[in-house]
Design an enzyme around this catalytic site. Structure first.
Site, PDB file in Angstrom:
ATOM      1  N   ASP A  26       4.373  42.689  14.831  1.00  0.00           N
ATOM      2  CA  ASP A  26       3.335  41.683  14.994  1.00  0.00           C
ATOM      3  C   ASP A  26       2.729  41.208  13.676  1.00  0.00           C
ATOM      4  O   ASP A  26       1.663  40.600  13.674  1.00  0.00           O
ATOM      5  CB  ASP A  26       2.225  42.190  15.924  1.00  0.00           C
ATOM      6  N   GLU A  27       3.381  41.461  12.561  1.00  0.00           N
ATOM      7  CA  GLU A  27       2.844  40.941  11.303  1.00  0.00           C
ATOM      8  C   GLU A  27       3.949  40.724  10.277  1.00  0.00           C
ATOM      9  O   GLU A  27       4.988  41.381  10.307  1.00  0.00           O
ATOM     10  CB  GLU A  27       1.767  41.870  10.730  1.00  0.00           C
ATOM     11  N   ASP A  73      -0.732  37.758  11.212  1.00  0.00           N
ATOM     12  CA  ASP A  73      -0.977  38.929  12.064  1.00  0.00           C
ATOM     13  C   ASP A  73      -1.282  38.438  13.478  1.00  0.00           C
ATOM     14  O   ASP A  73      -2.233  37.673  13.684  1.00  0.00           O
ATOM     15  CB  ASP A  73      -2.157  39.730  11.512  1.00  0.00           C
TER      16      ASP A  73
END
Length: 453
Positions: free
Chosen positions: A134-135, A24
């Site tokens: 973003d993860e 993350d």
């Protein structure tokens, strides 16, 4: 790092033998803005959706931890954020309180940075599931193990591998990432939030239940504010409370989801990490130790990257139609160029030739990083094109293009899609709260909101 299993590890069939990473990126948009403006490091940064410089409309896409300390939150109206943290240069005379640095969303730049992170993740794991911009989840069971580093040492090989990935992202891309390591997806996600920012939390199989027990129910994978409120009405506040709750009551109240949440609170998540689907592009990037304008050195690196990308494409059975390069000049001026062929190919020499030709526009420029990308991938093509035209089973080249390029994609076209959106199957969907969100990055809609630490 080799792609094989590390010595001394043993990949088993039992789910507890699995090693799952949840990666993350911390305050991703704000971190990207700091790449462009290093002077923002350590200062409150607010990135706004629908926001323009000097305006008061829009909403907060993400806020750095420094900004959060002053009451700025994701999805908050910009006007409200400005009340909590005035904009630099827009305060009344005599004001000496804290100020924030507000920036509009620069999605294309964020995509570009996400592409670099994505490339590292795919190099470090055979199976990667990109959940948002973003993860991502990684199954690294075949790369490392739960064994300890040495006798008397509590650190595991899995921790070392996670730290290797974190360090690569920091060194090669320049943005911080938090990683959770666990034998299941739900626990790995909780672990990645545990020590943010820039955290690394490892939960070996034997410690999953004790790790989860004090975790607030809001932090359990799949529980949003509505479900959390209903659980609290039953006196359930933590994962430990959920794990010891009446299973029949949970199923009666929440149906099959009740049983699923009960099992996740106990560390019994049987889901496997499934790929997001075939990628639409493959790329490799590399930074120079010091910025350089030595064209011979730059060309040498481009050729090495081109060869590596072509090899990766071949190993995945992928043909490609578009070949591109990226040139990054100090401090972070990103330029991308691409050329498309009339049809898909598998030809390392063509990748090297076109990458070198695209670089000629930048000869003499100072460069800190270069990249090579193949895109418009085709995993089922029966024909492929050569520099002189298509070549099918009969050797017919009648479909040759006069220019050798796609008429809709002129030579030197700027690439805008260095990151590809993941699929949207149910496994990638979570119950999310806008109040916890950041506009999505490993999905690319400006309006998406994704949970943020």
């Amino acid at each position: 790092m080799t792609t094989g299993q590390l010595p001394g590890t043993d990949v088993g069939e039992d789910p507890v033998d699995r090693i799952i990473f949840h990666v993350d990126m911390d305050c991703f948009y704000a971190s990207c803005e700091r790449l462009k403006e290093p002077s923002l490091d350590g200062r409150p940064v607010i990135v706004g959706m629908g926001y323009e410089h000097g305006e008061t409309h829009g909403a907060v896409a993400t806020a750095s931890y420094e900004a959060r300390a002053h009451g700025v939150e994701s999805a908050q109206p910009i006007r409200q954020a400005l009340d909590a943290l005035p904009r630099v240069g827009h305060t009344d005379a005599g004001y000496d309180g804290p100020v924030g640095h507000y920036r509009p969303v620069d999605m294309e730049f964020y995509k570009d940075i996400a592409s670099e992170v994505k490339s590292i993740l795919h190099e470090c794991a055979e199976t990667v599931r990109e959940v948002s911009i973003d993860e991502a989840y990684l199954d690294v069971t075949d790369r490392t193990g739960w064994d300890t580093v040495s006798d008397g040492d509590t650190r595991t090989l899995a921790e070392g591998y996670a730290r290797y990935i974190k360090d690569r992202i920091d060194r090669e891309v320049g943005v911080p990432a938090s990683i959770g390591v666990a034998p299941d997806m739900a626990t790995a996600k909780i672990a990645s939030d545990f020590e943010k920012p820039d955290g690394l939390t490892v939960v070996p199989p034997a410690t999953v239940r004790s790790f989860l027990e004090p975790i607030p129910i809001d932090d359990i994978h799949g529980i949003g504010p509505v479900t959390a409120r209903e659980l609290r009405e039953h006196g359930i506040e933590t994962a430990g409370g959920l794990a010891s709750a009446d299973r029949t009551m949970l199923i009666t109240q929440f149906g099959s989801r009740g049983e699923e949440l009960y099992e996740r609170a106990r560390g019994e998540d049987s889901r496997v990490v499934t790929p997001s689907g075939n990628p639409k592009s493959l790329s490799r990037e590399s930074a120079f130790t010091a910025s350089t304008d030595d064209s011979a050195q730059i060309r040498e690196k481009i050729q090495a990257l081109a060869g590596d990308v072509a090899t990766r494409a071949r190993s995945r059975g992928a043909l490609y139609r578009t070949i591109g390069i990226k040139i990054v000049s100090p401090p972070f001026d990103v330029n991308t160029r691409a050329r498309s062929l009339p049809g898909p190919i598998d030809d390392p020499d063509v990748v090297s030739t076109i990458a070198d030709e695209l670089y000629t526009e930048f000869v003499g420029a100072t460069v800190r990083k270069v990249g090579v990308r193949v895109s418009n991938l085709d995993f089922g093509a029966s024909d492929q094109v050569t520099l002189s035209g298509f070549e099918n089973e009969q050797g017919d080249t009648s479909r040759q293009s006069d220019s050798g390029t796609d008429p809709d994609t002129p030579t030197g076209e700027t690439l805008l899609d260095w990151v590809d959106p993941p699929d949207t199957t149910d496994d990638a969907t979570e119950e999310r709260s806008i109040s916890e969100g950041q506009a999505s990055l490993f999905s690319f809609s400006d309006s998406d909101v994704d949970p943020q630490e």
